[in-house]
Design an enzyme around this catalytic site. Structure first.
Site, mmCIF file in Angstrom:
data_model
loop_
_atom_site.group_PDB
_atom_site.id
_atom_site.type_symbol
_atom_site.label_atom_id
_atom_site.label_comp_id
_atom_site.label_asym_id
_atom_site.label_seq_id
_atom_site.Cartn_x
_atom_site.Cartn_y
_atom_site.Cartn_z
ATOM 1 N N GLY A 12 0.871 -1.182 0.000
ATOM 2 C CA GLY A 12 0.000 0.000 0.000
ATOM 3 C C GLY A 12 0.902 1.225 0.000
ATOM 4 N N SER A 33 3.219 -8.469 -1.700
ATOM 5 C CA SER A 33 1.838 -8.103 -1.356
ATOM 6 C C SER A 33 0.892 -9.255 -1.652
ATOM 7 C CB SER A 33 1.422 -6.883 -2.180
ATOM 8 O OG SER A 33 0.042 -6.661 -2.057
ATOM 9 N N VAL A 43 -5.956 2.213 -1.776
ATOM 10 C CA VAL A 43 -6.659 2.679 -2.972
ATOM 11 C C VAL A 43 -8.033 3.246 -2.605
ATOM 12 C CG1 VAL A 43 -7.884 0.543 -3.641
ATOM 13 C CG2 VAL A 43 -6.975 2.072 -5.408
ATOM 14 N N PHE A 113 -11.265 19.598 7.000
ATOM 15 C CA PHE A 113 -11.473 18.273 7.572
ATOM 16 C C PHE A 113 -11.652 18.414 9.077
ATOM 17 C CE2 PHE A 113 -10.808 13.835 5.870
ATOM 18 C CZ PHE A 113 -11.298 14.105 4.598
ATOM 19 N N TRP A 153 1.728 -12.633 -3.258
ATOM 20 C CA TRP A 153 2.459 -13.502 -2.337
ATOM 21 C C TRP A 153 1.961 -13.208 -0.932
ATOM 22 C CZ3 TRP A 153 6.850 -16.878 -2.826
ATOM 23 C CH2 TRP A 153 7.237 -17.116 -4.158
ATOM 24 N N GLN A 229 -11.080 3.504 15.877
ATOM 25 C CA GLN A 229 -11.866 4.636 15.384
ATOM 26 C C GLN A 229 -13.158 4.176 14.715
ATOM 27 O OE1 GLN A 229 -10.470 7.495 12.035
ATOM 28 N NE2 GLN A 229 -10.496 8.644 13.940
ATOM 29 N N HIS A 231 -15.896 5.730 12.398
ATOM 30 C CA HIS A 231 -16.076 6.896 11.526
ATOM 31 C C HIS A 231 -17.542 7.322 11.602
ATOM 32 C CE1 HIS A 231 -16.245 9.363 7.933
ATOM 33 N NE2 HIS A 231 -14.931 9.283 7.811
ATOM 34 N N LEU A 241 -18.054 3.597 3.447
ATOM 35 C CA LEU A 241 -17.721 4.924 3.954
ATOM 36 C C LEU A 241 -18.297 6.030 3.072
ATOM 37 C CD1 LEU A 241 -15.793 6.410 6.057
ATOM 38 C CD2 LEU A 241 -14.313 6.737 4.091
ATOM 39 N N GLU A 244 -15.421 11.921 4.944
ATOM 40 C CA GLU A 244 -15.493 13.148 5.739
ATOM 41 C C GLU A 244 -15.422 14.383 4.835
ATOM 42 O OE1 GLU A 244 -13.341 12.879 9.400
ATOM 43 O OE2 GLU A 244 -12.598 14.922 9.216
ATOM 44 N N ARG A 275 -13.417 13.003 14.978
ATOM 45 C CA ARG A 275 -14.308 11.874 14.674
ATOM 46 C C ARG A 275 -14.893 11.209 15.924
ATOM 47 N NH1 ARG A 275 -10.998 9.134 9.622
ATOM 48 N NH2 ARG A 275 -11.614 10.753 8.145
ATOM 49 N N HIS A 340 -13.637 1.854 11.488
ATOM 50 C CA HIS A 340 -12.927 2.417 10.331
ATOM 51 C C HIS A 340 -11.417 2.257 10.393
ATOM 52 C CE1 HIS A 340 -12.193 5.152 7.028
ATOM 53 N NE2 HIS A 340 -11.546 6.007 7.794
ATOM 54 N N TYR A 341 -10.821 2.361 11.591
ATOM 55 C CA TYR A 341 -9.362 2.509 11.642
ATOM 56 C C TYR A 341 -8.861 2.066 13.000
ATOM 57 C CZ TYR A 341 -4.797 4.824 11.209
ATOM 58 O OH TYR A 341 -3.469 5.089 11.140
ATOM 59 N N ARG A 375 -7.464 9.432 15.617
ATOM 60 C CA ARG A 375 -6.777 9.980 14.440
ATOM 61 C C ARG A 375 -7.623 11.072 13.801
ATOM 62 N NH1 ARG A 375 -7.218 8.992 8.798
ATOM 63 N NH2 ARG A 375 -8.597 7.193 9.017
ATOM 64 N N LEU A 376 -6.983 12.168 13.421
ATOM 65 C CA LEU A 376 -7.684 13.173 12.612
ATOM 66 C C LEU A 376 -7.796 12.658 11.186
ATOM 67 C CD1 LEU A 376 -6.246 16.659 13.615
ATOM 68 C CD2 LEU A 376 -8.200 15.424 14.555
ATOM 69 N N LEU A 381 -2.991 8.973 5.605
ATOM 70 C CA LEU A 381 -2.181 8.908 4.381
ATOM 71 C C LEU A 381 -0.832 9.563 4.645
ATOM 72 C CD1 LEU A 381 -4.691 9.649 1.471
ATOM 73 C CD2 LEU A 381 -4.011 7.469 2.471
HETATM 74 C C1 LIG Z 1 -12.720 3.728 2.890
HETATM 75 C C2 LIG Z 1 -11.512 4.387 3.505
HETATM 76 C C3 LIG Z 1 -11.206 5.698 3.171
HETATM 77 C C4 LIG Z 1 -10.083 6.314 3.733
HETATM 78 N N1 LIG Z 1 -9.792 7.608 3.388
HETATM 79 C C5 LIG Z 1 -8.698 8.205 3.927
HETATM 80 C C6 LIG Z 1 -8.357 9.544 3.575
HETATM 81 O O1 LIG Z 1 -9.017 10.195 2.764
HETATM 82 N N2 LIG Z 1 -7.262 10.095 4.153
HETATM 83 C C7 LIG Z 1 -6.481 9.414 5.054
HETATM 84 O O2 LIG Z 1 -5.506 9.970 5.543
HETATM 85 N N3 LIG Z 1 -6.776 8.130 5.379
HETATM 86 C C8 LIG Z 1 -7.862 7.523 4.843
HETATM 87 N N4 LIG Z 1 -8.149 6.224 5.181
HETATM 88 C C9 LIG Z 1 -7.173 5.449 5.953
HETATM 89 C C10 LIG Z 1 -6.010 5.054 5.037
HETATM 90 O O3 LIG Z 1 -6.495 4.808 3.745
HETATM 91 C C11 LIG Z 1 -5.272 3.804 5.522
HETATM 92 O O4 LIG Z 1 -4.988 3.908 6.881
HETATM 93 C C12 LIG Z 1 -3.972 3.649 4.743
HETATM 94 O O5 LIG Z 1 -4.188 3.727 3.362
HETATM 95 C C13 LIG Z 1 -3.260 2.352 5.100
HETATM 96 O O6 LIG Z 1 -2.152 2.218 4.255
HETATM 97 P P1 LIG Z 1 -1.065 1.095 4.501
HETATM 98 O O7 LIG Z 1 -0.041 1.281 3.459
HETATM 99 O O8 LIG Z 1 -0.640 1.110 5.913
HETATM 100 O O9 LIG Z 1 -1.855 -0.272 4.291
HETATM 101 P P2 LIG Z 1 -2.700 -0.845 3.054
HETATM 102 O O10 LIG Z 1 -2.923 0.133 1.985
HETATM 103 O O11 LIG Z 1 -3.878 -1.505 3.660
HETATM 104 O O12 LIG Z 1 -1.741 -1.938 2.450
HETATM 105 C C14 LIG Z 1 -1.467 -3.135 3.118
HETATM 106 C C15 LIG Z 1 -0.619 -3.995 2.217
HETATM 107 O O13 LIG Z 1 -0.182 -5.131 2.931
HETATM 108 C C16 LIG Z 1 -0.383 -6.295 2.156
HETATM 109 N N5 LIG Z 1 -0.532 -7.426 3.058
HETATM 110 C C17 LIG Z 1 -1.300 -7.526 4.160
HETATM 111 N N6 LIG Z 1 -1.125 -8.730 4.735
HETATM 112 C C18 LIG Z 1 -0.227 -9.399 3.991
HETATM 113 C C19 LIG Z 1 0.350 -10.693 4.065
HETATM 114 N N7 LIG Z 1 0.033 -11.574 5.025
HETATM 115 N N8 LIG Z 1 1.232 -11.043 3.113
HETATM 116 C C20 LIG Z 1 1.567 -10.199 2.116
HETATM 117 N N9 LIG Z 1 1.047 -8.963 1.997
HETATM 118 C C21 LIG Z 1 0.162 -8.580 2.936
HETATM 119 C C22 LIG Z 1 -1.599 -5.977 1.315
HETATM 120 O O14 LIG Z 1 -1.667 -6.783 0.184
HETATM 121 C C23 LIG Z 1 -1.331 -4.517 0.992
HETATM 122 O O15 LIG Z 1 -0.459 -4.435 -0.106
HETATM 123 C C24 LIG Z 1 -9.282 5.609 4.644
HETATM 124 C C25 LIG Z 1 -9.597 4.297 4.977
HETATM 125 C C26 LIG Z 1 -10.715 3.692 4.427
HETATM 126 C C27 LIG Z 1 -11.061 2.307 4.862
#
Ligand SMILES: Cc1cc2nc3c(=O)[nH]c(=O)nc-3n(C[C@H](O)[C@H](O)[C@H](O)COP(=O)(O)OP(=O)(O)OC[C@H]3O[C@@H](n4cnc5c(N)ncnc54)[C@H](O)[C@@H]3O)c2cc1C
Length: 563
Positions: A12, A33, A43, A113, A153, A229, A231, A241, A244, A275, A340-341, A375-376, A381
C-alpha cells in the site's frame, strides 16, 4: 532463496513509499503483497491528505490539532516529525505526478477536515488514495532494477535468528501454492490495518491484521490497541464509507426530529469536530431515541452545491446511488458510526524501528503513535508516507552494516507443515472460517464499539477465547494449490483473533474515557492515572501481557478538549 537488503511486506502507500526510499538509498529491495499492489487498501482512501503548506498555516498548528485530536495520548516528538515533514512530502508527490486539485488561481487547493483549525487537506476529488498509489506504482516500475515485486504472495510468518534479529519472512505464492523463504537484512512490515476483526467495517476484506499478529507472535509489543476509530458516516447495511470530505464541503448532520444536533455537542466546530466526538454524538442521539427507526441519523449533502458534489465527491454519489438507492445531490442519506481505523499497532520509533532488531513497521500496521486516542481525518495517508519513507531509508542504512542472513532449510519445511496441517482438516463437521469470523466481527462491533463497559468487554474476551479454540478446527474445503483462499482465510482468522484479543484486553485495562475509548463505567478522562500508553505483548505463550509506555510531551500540556 531470494535474499535482499530490505524486505517490505505490504505494497500500500506505506510499503511502496518505503520501497522507493530504500531503493533511493542504494538497497536491493523486495516488496511483497497478498494482492496486486494497486488493489491494496490505500486505494480506497478518499478525502485527502493533510499538510500545512499554505503560507498562512503552520506545521505547529497542524501538530497541535493532531495532539488535541489524539486526546493528548499521541507522542509529540513523532507528531512534530510528521507535521514538519508534511509539506515537502505533498510537493514531492505533486512533482512525481499526483494531480492534486487546484484552486481557480492555479494553486494547490484544500478542503476542510474534522478537528483541524485550518483547511489543510489536499485531495484528488474523492479518489486521493488511488491517485497517489498509482503514481507510486509507476515509480516502483521505474526502479525495476533494484526493486523486485512479489505480487500475490502471502507472508505467513516472520523469521528470527538465534540472537533475536528479524531476518526475513516466509511467504506463499498464492498462484501456485509454493512456499519460499525470503532472507533480508532489514524487514519492514507495511501490511495495513485490521478492520475485518469487526463487522461491519469500512475496511476491505484484505485488512485482517496479518502484520500486527505476526509481529506480536515473535514478541514485538503492540501499543494503543484499545483505540479503535468509529467513523461518523458509514452506511448501516454494509459499512461503506461516506467520506469526511462531504462534511468538509459543507454537509450537515440531522437527527430524526430535524435537529442539527452537533450544535449541542461541538458548538464551534459542529460537524467538523474530531471523529470520536461526532461518532459519540450520533450514537447518543440514536441510543436516546432521536435516530431513525433503522438506527441511523441523516447526512444532508444537498447543502453542498450540486455542481461541486458532482465534481469533488463523485465516488460517494455512486456509492449512495448503488448501495443505498439515494441520490445524495437531492436528498439526505442515512448513516451511522462504523468501525474504520485502528490507531494502535506495532510499537515503533520515528524511524519505524520496533524493539526487535531488524524489524520495522510503518503505516496502519504500526503505532508510532501519531494518532494516540483518535486519528484526525487525512492524517493517515500522511502517516503512511512520512513513516514509510523514514523506515525505508533507515532500513537501507541498517542493511549496510549487517551480513546477509541465511535461514536454514528446516524453516521452509516447518512453514510447509503448517499449511499441510490446515489442508489436512476435514471439509465438513467443524464450523466454517466465515462463521467464526462473523461471530468475531459482530461481537467486537457490539461490545468494543463507540461505548464500552466492563461487562461487555469481559463478554467479548470470553467469546474471543472460545473462538481461538474453535479456529484451529475450522473446516477446509479446498485442498488445492492454486489460489487456495480457504487456506489463506484460515490463517487470516488466526491473525484477527490475536488482534481482537489485544484490543479487548487493552480496552479492559484502560479504566477511563479518552479519545475513541469511551467507558460508560469510567466516563471521565483521568490524566493522573492514565496519561500513558498501554502495551500488549505475548511472551512465548498465547496469553497477552500488559505493560505501559510513557507519552512523549514536547510542548503541549494536556488541557480540556472542546470543539
Ligand atoms: C474507505 C476508507 C477511506 C479512507 N480515506 C482516507 C483519507 O481520505 N485520508 C487518510 O488519511 N486516510 C484515509 N483512510 C485510511 C487510510 O487509507 C489507511 O490507513 C492507509 O491507506 C493504510 O495504508 P497502509 O499502506 O498502511 O496499508 P494498506 O494500503 O492496507 O496496504 C497493506 C498492504 O499489505 C499487504 N498485506 C497484508 N497482509 C499481507 C500478508 N500476510 N502477506 C503479504 N502482503 C500482505 C496488502 O496486500 C497490501 O499491499 C481511509 C480508509 C478507508 C477504509
Amino acid at each position: 532463496m531470494p535474499s535482499h537488503d530490505v524486505l517490505i511486506i505490504g505494497a500500500g502507500l506505506a510499503g511502496q513509499r518505503a520501497a522507493l526510499a530504500a531503493a533511493d538509498a542504494g538497497a536491493s529491495v523486495a516488496i511483497l503483497s497478498k494482492v496486486h499492489p494497486v488493489r491494496s487498501h490505500s486505494v480506497a482512501a478518499a478525502g485527502g491528505i493533510n499538510a500545512a503548506l499554505n503560507p498562512e498555516d503552520t506545521w505547529e498548528s497542524h501538530a497541535f490539532d493532531t495532539v488535541k485530536g489524539s486526546d493528548f495520548l499521541g507522542d509529540q516528538d513523532a507528531i512534530e516529525v510528521m507535521c514538519r515533514e508534511a509539506p515537502d512530502e505533498i510537493l514531492h508527490l505533486e512533482h512525481i505526478g499526483v494531480t492534486f486539485h487546484r484552486s481557480p488561481t492555479g494553486h494547490l487547493g484544500t478542503r476542510a477536515f474534522g478537528g483541524a483549525s485550518a483547511a489543510r487537506t489536499y485531495y484528488v476529488a474523492d479518489i486521493t488514495g488511488q491517485a497517489i498509489l498509482h503514481v507510486l506504482y509507476e515509480q516502483l516500475m521505474k526502479h525495476g532494477d533494484t526493486v523486485d515485486r512479489y505480487e500475490e504472495w502471502f507472508t505467513t510468518r516472520l523469521l528470527q535468528d538465534e540472537q533475536g534479529n528479524c531476518v526475513g519472512a516466509v511467504a506463499r505464492d498464492i498462484r501456485s501454492g509454493r512456499m519460499e523463504v525470503f532472507n533480508a537484512k532489514s524487514t519492514i512490515l507495511a501490511s495495513g490495518g485490521a478492520g475485518q476483526a469487526f463487522k461491519p467495517t469500512t475496511n476491505a476484506l484484505i485488512c485482517t491484521g496479518d502484520g500486527i499478529a505476526q509481529a506480536y507472535r515473535i514478541g514485538a509489543p503492540l501499543m494503543d490497541m484499545e483505540m479503535i476509530q468509529y467513523h461518523p458516516t458509514t452506511l448501516a447495511e454494509n459499512g461503506f464509507l461516506i467520506t469526511e470530505g462531504a462534511r468538509g464541503e459543507g454537509a450537515h448532520l440531522y437527527n430524526a426530529q430535524g435537529e442539527r444536533f452537533m450544535e449541542k455537542y461541538a458548538p464551534n466546530k459542529l460537524e467538523l469536530a474530531s471523529r470520536d466526538v461526532v461518532s459519540r454524538a450520533e450514537q447518543t442521539e440514536i441510543d436516546e431515541g432521536r435516530g431513525f427507526p433503522d438506527g441511523t441519523i441523516a447526512l444532508d449533502i444537498t447543502k453542498v452545491p450540486r455542481k461541486r458534489t458532482l465534481e469533488a465527491l463523485r465516488e460517494i454519489v455512486n456509492i449512495g446511488r448503488d448501495f443505498a438507492g439515494v441520490d445524495i445531490t437531492r436528498e439526505p442519506i442515512h448513516i451511522r458510526p462504523g468501525m474504520h481505523y485502528i490507531m494502535g499497532g506495532v510499537k515503533t520509533d520515528v524511524d519505524g524501528q520496533t524493539p526487535i532488531p531488524g524489524l520495522y513497521a510503518a503505516g496502519e500496521v504500526a503505532c508510532v503513535s501519531v494518532h494516540g486516542g483518535n486519528r484526525l481525518g487525512a492524517n493517515s495517508l500522511l502517516d503512511t508516507l512520512i513513516f514509510g519513507r523514514r523506515s525505508g531509508a533507515h532500513a537501507a542504512q541498517r542493511a549496510r552494516g549487517v551480513a546477509m542472513p541465511s535461514a536454514p532449510y528446516s524453516t521452509l519445511t516447518d512453514a510447509q507443515a503448517e499449511i499441510d496441517e490446515i489442508l489436512g482438516r476435514a471439509g465438513s463437521g467443524g464450523r466454517r472460517v466465515s462463521e467464526i469470523k462473523e461471530e468475531l466481527g459482530t461481537t467486537m462491533n457490539k461490545y468494543v464499539a463507540v461505548f464500552r463497559d466492563e461487562a461487555g468487554l469481559a463478554t467479548a474476551h470470553e467469546v474471543v477465547r472460545r473462538l481461538k479454540e474453535e479456529a484451529p478446527k475450522a473446516a477446509i474445503d479446498d485442498k488445492g494449490t492454486v489460489f487456495n483462499q480457504d487456506v489463506l482465510a484460515a490463517i487470516e482468522l488466526g491473525y484477527m483473533l490475536d488482534v481482537a484479543e489485544a484490543i479487548v484486553v487493552a480496552a479492559q485495562q484502560r479504566k477511563e474515557s479518552r479519545g475513541a475509548q469511551f467507558r460508560t463505567d469510567f466516563p471521565e478522562r483521568n490524566d493522573a492515572d492514565w496519561l500513558h500508553h498501554i502495551t500488549v505483548s505475548r511472551n512465548g505463550v498465547d496469553v497477552p501481557t500488559l505493560g505501559t509506555a510513557p507519552v512523549t510531551i514536547t510542548r503541549w500540556q494536556p488541557q480540556e478538549r472542546t470543539y
